[in-house]
Design a protein around this motif. Sequence first.
Motif, PDB file in Angstrom:
ATOM      1  N   GLU A   1       0.856  -1.181   0.000  1.00 38.87           N
ATOM      2  CA  GLU A   1       0.000   0.000   0.000  1.00 38.87           C
ATOM      3  C   GLU A   1       0.895   1.234   0.000  1.00 38.87           C
ATOM      4  N   GLY A   2       0.304   2.418  -0.120  1.00 38.22           N
ATOM      5  CA  GLY A   2       1.069   3.656  -0.052  1.00 38.22           C
ATOM      6  C   GLY A   2       1.271   4.099   1.388  1.00 38.22           C
ATOM      7  N   TYR A   3       2.454   4.639   1.677  1.00 39.68           N
ATOM      8  CA  TYR A   3       2.787   5.149   3.004  1.00 39.68           C
ATOM      9  C   TYR A   3       3.175   6.616   2.896  1.00 39.68           C
ATOM     10  N   LYS A   4       2.822   7.399   3.896  1.00 36.90           N
ATOM     11  CA  LYS A   4       3.121   8.838   3.882  1.00 36.90           C
ATOM     12  C   LYS A   4       4.605   9.138   4.097  1.00 36.90           C
ATOM     13  N   SER A   5       5.317   8.260   4.824  1.00 37.44           N
ATOM     14  CA  SER A   5       6.734   8.497   5.089  1.00 37.44           C
ATOM     15  C   SER A   5       7.563   7.267   4.746  1.00 37.44           C
ATOM     16  N   LYS A   6       8.845   7.500   4.495  1.00 37.26           N
ATOM     17  CA  LYS A   6       9.753   6.394   4.211  1.00 37.26           C
ATOM     18  C   LYS A   6       9.861   5.478   5.421  1.00 37.26           C
ATOM     19  N   GLN A   7       9.874   6.047   6.621  1.00 37.61           N
ATOM     20  CA  GLN A   7       9.968   5.247   7.853  1.00 37.61           C
ATOM     21  C   GLN A   7       8.771   4.311   7.983  1.00 37.61           C
ATOM     22  N   ALA A   8       7.584   4.803   7.671  1.00 37.10           N
ATOM     23  CA  ALA A   8       6.391   3.962   7.729  1.00 37.10           C
ATOM     24  C   ALA A   8       6.496   2.823   6.713  1.00 37.10           C
ATOM     25  N   CYS A   9       7.044   3.109   5.544  1.00 36.27           N
ATOM     26  CA  CYS A   9       7.247   2.087   4.525  1.00 36.27           C
ATOM     27  C   CYS A   9       8.237   1.033   5.026  1.00 36.27           C
ATOM     28  N   GLU A  10       9.324   1.483   5.622  1.00 35.98           N
ATOM     29  CA  GLU A  10      10.306   0.555   6.177  1.00 35.98           C
ATOM     30  C   GLU A  10       9.685  -0.299   7.289  1.00 35.98           C
ATOM     31  N   ASN A  11       8.811   0.295   8.083  1.00 39.65           N
ATOM     32  CA  ASN A  11       8.101  -0.463   9.123  1.00 39.65           C
ATOM     33  C   ASN A  11       7.205  -1.530   8.486  1.00 39.65           C
ATOM     34  N   GLY A  12       6.581  -1.196   7.350  1.00 37.78           N
ATOM     35  CA  GLY A  12       5.761  -2.165   6.632  1.00 37.78           C
ATOM     36  C   GLY A  12       6.587  -3.347   6.150  1.00 37.78           C
ATOM     37  N   ILE A  13       7.780  -3.081   5.665  1.00 37.07           N
ATOM     38  CA  ILE A  13       8.688  -4.149   5.234  1.00 37.07           C
ATOM     39  C   ILE A  13       9.038  -5.045   6.413  1.00 37.07           C
ATOM     40  N   GLU A  14       9.376  -4.441   7.547  1.00 35.59           N
ATOM     41  CA  GLU A  14       9.721  -5.231   8.729  1.00 35.59           C
ATOM     42  C   GLU A  14       8.546  -6.084   9.193  1.00 35.59           C
ATOM     43  N   SER A  15       7.336  -5.559   9.075  1.00 38.17           N
ATOM     44  CA  SER A  15       6.147  -6.320   9.448  1.00 38.17           C
ATOM     45  C   SER A  15       5.977  -7.543   8.552  1.00 38.17           C
ATOM     46  N   VAL A  16       6.187  -7.364   7.260  1.00 36.49           N
ATOM     47  CA  VAL A  16       6.084  -8.498   6.335  1.00 36.49           C
ATOM     48  C   VAL A  16       7.146  -9.544   6.679  1.00 36.49           C
ATOM     49  N   LYS A  17       8.370  -9.093   6.899  1.00 38.86           N
ATOM     50  CA  LYS A  17       9.452 -10.023   7.249  1.00 38.86           C
ATOM     51  C   LYS A  17       9.106 -10.824   8.506  1.00 38.86           C
ATOM     52  N   LYS A  18       8.520 -10.153   9.480  1.00 38.37           N
ATOM     53  CA  LYS A  18       8.212 -10.785  10.768  1.00 38.37           C
ATOM     54  C   LYS A  18       7.001 -11.715  10.677  1.00 38.37           C
ATOM     55  N   ASN A  19       5.957 -11.289   9.985  1.00 35.30           N
ATOM     56  CA  ASN A  19       4.681 -12.001  10.016  1.00 35.30           C
ATOM     57  C   ASN A  19       4.445 -12.988   8.876  1.00 35.30           C
ATOM     58  N   ALA A  20       5.091 -12.820   7.748  1.00 29.07           N
ATOM     59  CA  ALA A  20       4.798 -13.650   6.584  1.00 29.07           C
ATOM     60  C   ALA A  20       5.260 -15.104   6.671  1.00 29.07           C
ATOM     61  N   PRO A  21       6.356 -15.440   7.350  1.00 27.48           N
ATOM     62  CA  PRO A  21       6.797 -16.843   7.340  1.00 27.48           C
ATOM     63  C   PRO A  21       5.743 -17.824   7.829  1.00 27.48           C
ATOM     64  N   GLY A  22       4.906 -17.423   8.758  1.00 25.45           N
ATOM     65  CA  GLY A  22       3.892 -18.333   9.280  1.00 25.45           C
ATOM     66  C   GLY A  22       2.492 -18.077   8.747  1.00 25.45           C
ATOM     67  N   ALA A  23       2.386 -17.207   7.735  1.00 24.11           N
ATOM     68  CA  ALA A  23       1.064 -16.843   7.241  1.00 24.11           C
ATOM     69  C   ALA A  23       0.388 -18.004   6.518  1.00 24.11           C
TER      70      ALA A  23
END
Length: 58
Positions: free
Chosen positions: A31-53
């Motif tokens: 999705e679109g994020y207002k800041s680069k930091q929020a985008c980076e947080n989205g990447i970290e969330s995918v890395k953390k949560n996707a392996p067991g999805a």
Amino acid sequence: MSAKFVIYKDAKGEYRFRLKAANGEIIAVSEGYKSKQACENGIESVKKNAPGASVEEE
């Protein structure tokens, strides 16, 4: 080459990321994020949560 996340700005000026497979094929787009930091947080969330999805159909 291994899979990688690529951060970019879209036409609206929002930050997004693409997940590219080792062969360069885009396999996910965020999705679109207002800041680069929020985008980076989205990447970290995918890395953390996707392996067991699970996979579900709607």
